[in-house]
Design an enzyme around this catalytic site. Sequence first.
Site, mmCIF file in Angstrom:
data_model
loop_
_atom_site.group_PDB
_atom_site.id
_atom_site.type_symbol
_atom_site.label_atom_id
_atom_site.label_comp_id
_atom_site.label_asym_id
_atom_site.label_seq_id
_atom_site.Cartn_x
_atom_site.Cartn_y
_atom_site.Cartn_z
ATOM 1 C CE1 TYR A 227 -0.216 -44.740 15.529
ATOM 2 C CE2 TYR A 227 2.072 -44.281 15.011
ATOM 3 C CZ TYR A 227 0.860 -43.873 15.509
ATOM 4 O OH TYR A 227 0.717 -42.583 15.969
ATOM 5 N N GLY B 87 -0.574 -33.865 12.149
ATOM 6 C CA GLY B 87 -1.593 -33.392 11.220
ATOM 7 C C GLY B 87 -1.448 -31.949 10.796
ATOM 8 N N PRO B 88 -0.218 -31.439 10.609
ATOM 9 C CG PRO B 88 2.039 -31.164 10.017
ATOM 10 C CD PRO B 88 1.095 -32.142 10.667
ATOM 11 C CB ALA C 74 -5.610 -29.846 7.550
ATOM 12 C CE LYS C 75 -8.612 -36.707 8.610
ATOM 13 N NZ LYS C 75 -9.973 -37.238 8.801
ATOM 14 C CG LEU D 84 -8.384 -30.482 3.529
ATOM 15 C CD1 LEU D 84 -9.290 -30.305 4.743
ATOM 16 C CD2 LEU D 84 -9.184 -30.300 2.234
ATOM 17 C CG LEU D 85 -3.871 -26.643 5.598
ATOM 18 C CD1 LEU D 85 -3.422 -26.577 7.054
ATOM 19 C CD2 LEU D 85 -4.391 -25.284 5.140
ATOM 20 C CD GLU E 228 2.216 -27.222 -2.250
ATOM 21 O OE1 GLU E 228 2.962 -28.190 -2.102
ATOM 22 O OE2 GLU E 228 1.862 -26.468 -1.312
#
Length: 306
Positions: free
Chosen positions: A51, A197-198, A200-201, A203-204, A206
């Site tokens: 990183y 990634g829980p 999802a970028k 998407l999950l 608000e």
Amino acid sequence: MNKRTLGQSDLKVSEVGLGCMSLGTEKQHALSIVDEALELGINYLDTADLYDFGTNEEIVGEAIKSRRHEIILATKAGNRWEEGKPGWFWDPSKAYIKEAVKRSLKRLQTDYIDLYQLHGGTIEDNIDETVEAFEELKQEGVIRYYGISSIRPNVIKEYAKKSNIITVMMQYSLLDRRPEEWLSSLEERGISVIARGPLAKGLLTERPVSQANANIKKNGYLSYSYDELVKTKADIEKTAPDLTATETAMKYILSQPAVGAVIPGASKVSQLRENIKSVSGRRLTEQEIKALRFYTKRDVYTAHRG
């Protein structure tokens, strides 16, 4: 914050850890996020030597040096690069891992790493040699435990069989349920899943799916088309209407007994606070979990199985 034990170890980590990759390289800003994470009950920090080519480890080391004993510190190795040269290449050799750990220890300002992870892996690697490197580092007291970060079924199977890994890090979310194929067998072997990634970028969270980037609007996300994402997100949100989307997403992952921790990233303190807040309060009911599984796809990894 609730704590869970990683695999067959004595490492007790906060259910939500901090994935440090998205901290950035602005030192004071990054330090403020780590400081806030520790103040709010996170004790598990996950970084990697790759990183920002070591800068991330340096920042994490600076943040924890006065309270190292309070932290479960995880980092990774296997991606090799040379100072001043662009790019990197894969090197899971014993010689390189034992060389890389010394540099990580220096950057992290510590004399031991709680969880040292192989940052990838292929079935063509000399896995026995890699395992030997980690076992020797354990014997030397340089690392306490080791794991792998991999989504490849054949690699996971070999390390579960041949080594004493306590964790497998995998991308895992309601929109990427592929790891569920492995949860029961890993749990039986006393190996915990670390879920990256829980959300999802985003998407999950608000944020409406309509605010997704142009690539997702054009190509979707994994096996989901854009239209499927819109419908699935609506179905997820109606499953537990008293919870935010972030809460539902995080609580679903933590409802799996094999999961040791979720490690969402945070580039802002506000994101960090939302992530931590999302795991408080009530748990999902069995009925809600079943509904979420009904509304989302359970795909499997089709490659790297032989």
